[in-house]
Design an enzyme around this catalytic site. Structure first.
Site, PDB file in Angstrom:
ATOM      1  N   GLU A  16      -3.598   7.522  -3.881  1.00  0.00           N
ATOM      2  CA  GLU A  16      -3.630   6.250  -3.158  1.00  0.00           C
ATOM      3  C   GLU A  16      -3.457   5.120  -4.159  1.00  0.00           C
ATOM      4  OE1 GLU A  16      -6.175   4.731   0.514  1.00  0.00           O
ATOM      5  OE2 GLU A  16      -7.317   4.518  -1.355  1.00  0.00           O
ATOM      6  N   TYR A  26       0.866  -1.189   0.000  1.00  0.00           N
ATOM      7  CA  TYR A  26       0.000   0.000   0.000  1.00  0.00           C
ATOM      8  C   TYR A  26       0.896   1.229   0.000  1.00  0.00           C
ATOM      9  CZ  TYR A  26      -3.130   3.677   1.713  1.00  0.00           C
ATOM     10  OH  TYR A  26      -3.829   4.844   1.855  1.00  0.00           O
TER      11      TYR A  26
END
Length: 396
Positions: free
Chosen positions: A206, A118
């Protein structure tokens, strides 16, 4: 302003970020042609078909499927196109899928196992600088990781006076456990991503997941980009990426009227001038047991037209049981707002829910008199506490 995954990936690729390649399609026929083109470009035999909506959790909702051959593409794409995709971010009503991304399969076999990470970049308002957030738990909701294993979240703050430094990118890559070629690739990935973030005046990048392939390439498999609305005047090309079909109809109508409106889940409609006062109004509604149905800032120059537009938008919410109008008369005079409320009430007509009006500031007494003498079902209040109490009594 939110944009689609395929649009976000196009932006990233323009700054040298390695992406999972693909082509967007609006019909089954276009999906087949996109798959054929992708095969020619990449040699891929499997195709990942992704619903393009402004929401996360698409895979869990059935909006991301794998076609293991070109022959499977029509059926898989056809099942996703036109579906009402429900995720944890769409609400129970879901969102209709109008486009799909036909992407290459990047989880191919090789010398090592693929690994998901991530990575995000966003503004930390508390520290007044950008922050890179990373985790080895790629593919999971970062909120879940933060709640269950917060120690797995890596944070690196960037001093805006000097920008991202090489040692910081290396620090993040080391913390993710990367070594060798994958480590070098991640450092380059982070630098390119940060450059894209700053250049586009974004408020959020993101990438979840960031993939380390079996041959140690680092690439963006997904991409969520939020562009700062206040900076779009500098990016005319990015303004064109706006997809109005993905936006809430009431929020879109409000923006066209020059109003700042956000739909919520409560039963008390709010009409306030000033974002800070609007937040305080919602807070006190909740303090007294109510639930705000919206955030609505009519701005510092509220008049009859803006008040009428606000009324019409709020009344389209079926769950609204009362309306609280809270105006502080600084630039705008309270008597003008009060007259605007009365005029708007008469124009809209058929308002069968209680309306409580609190006016403070310039000509507040005159404004209260206009409300009281209007003969309409509008109640005035002096203090914010009194207004909250009257609202709660109206919806109880």
């Amino acid at each position: 302003m939110n944009i689609h995954e395929y649009q976000a990936k196009d932006i990233l690729a323009g700054f040298g970020v390695r992406i999972q390649r693909g082509h967007v399609a609006s019909t089954v026929e276009e999906a087949v042609e996109a798959a054929k083109k992708l095969h020619e470009e990449t040699g891929t035999e499997w195709y990942v078909i992704k619903a393009q909506i402004h929401a996360g959790g698409r895979g869990k909702g059935g909006g991301v499927k794998l076609a293991k051959s070109l022959d499977e593409v029509p059926q898989v794409a056809g099942n996703i196109l036109g579906m009402q995709l429900v995720t944890h971010q769409t609400g129970p009503e879901g969102k209709k899928v109008n486009k799909v991304l036909i992407a290459e399969d990047v989880y191919y076999p090789g010398a090592s196992e693929p690994k998901e990470y991530y990575l995000s970049i966003l503004l930390d308002r508390g520290r007044e600088c950008n922050v890179i957030m990373a985790s080895t738990e790629g593919g999971m909701d970062i909120e879940t990781v933060a709640a269950e294993t917060p120690e797995k979240i890596i944070k690196e703050w960037i001093d805006p006076r000097v920008g991202l430094q090489p040692f910081q990118a290396r620090k993040v890559a080391f913390a993710l456990g990367l070594r060798g070629e994958a480590f070098k690739e991640m450092v380059k990935f982070i630098f390119s991503l940060y450059k894209a973030y700053v250049a586009t005046d974004s408020s959020l990048f993101e990438i979840n997941p960031v993939l380390k392939t079996s041959d140690d390439k680092i690439l963006a498999v997904d991409a969520k980009v939020n562009l700062d609305d206040n900076a779009l005047f500098r990016h005319k090309d990015l303004q064109e990426l706006r997809d109005l079909s993905e936006e809430d109809p009431l929020e879109l109508e409000a923006s066209e009227k020059g109003l700042n409106y956000v739909r919520l889940d409560g039963n008390v409609g709010c009409m306030v001038n000033g974002a800070g006062l609007a937040m305080a109004t919602m807070d006190i509604i909740k303090l007294y047991g109510g639930e705000p149905a919206n955030f609505l800032d009519v701005g510092g120059t509220a008049n009859a037209e803006t008040v009428e537009a606000g009324f019409r938008i709020i009344l389209k919410e079926e769950n609204v049981k009362a309306i609280l109008i809270n105006i502080f008369g600084g630039i705008v005079r309270c008597d003008r707002v009060a007259q605007g409320v009365v005029d708007a009430y008469k124009k809209v007509g058929d308002i069968d829910i209680p309306i409580i009006v609190r006016l403070q500031g310039t000509n507040a007494e005159e404004g209260a008199r206009i409300i009281e003498e209007s003969g309409l079902q509008v109640t005035s209040a002096i203090s914010l506490r009194e207004a909250a109490e009257k609202v709660q009594a109206a919806v109880a």
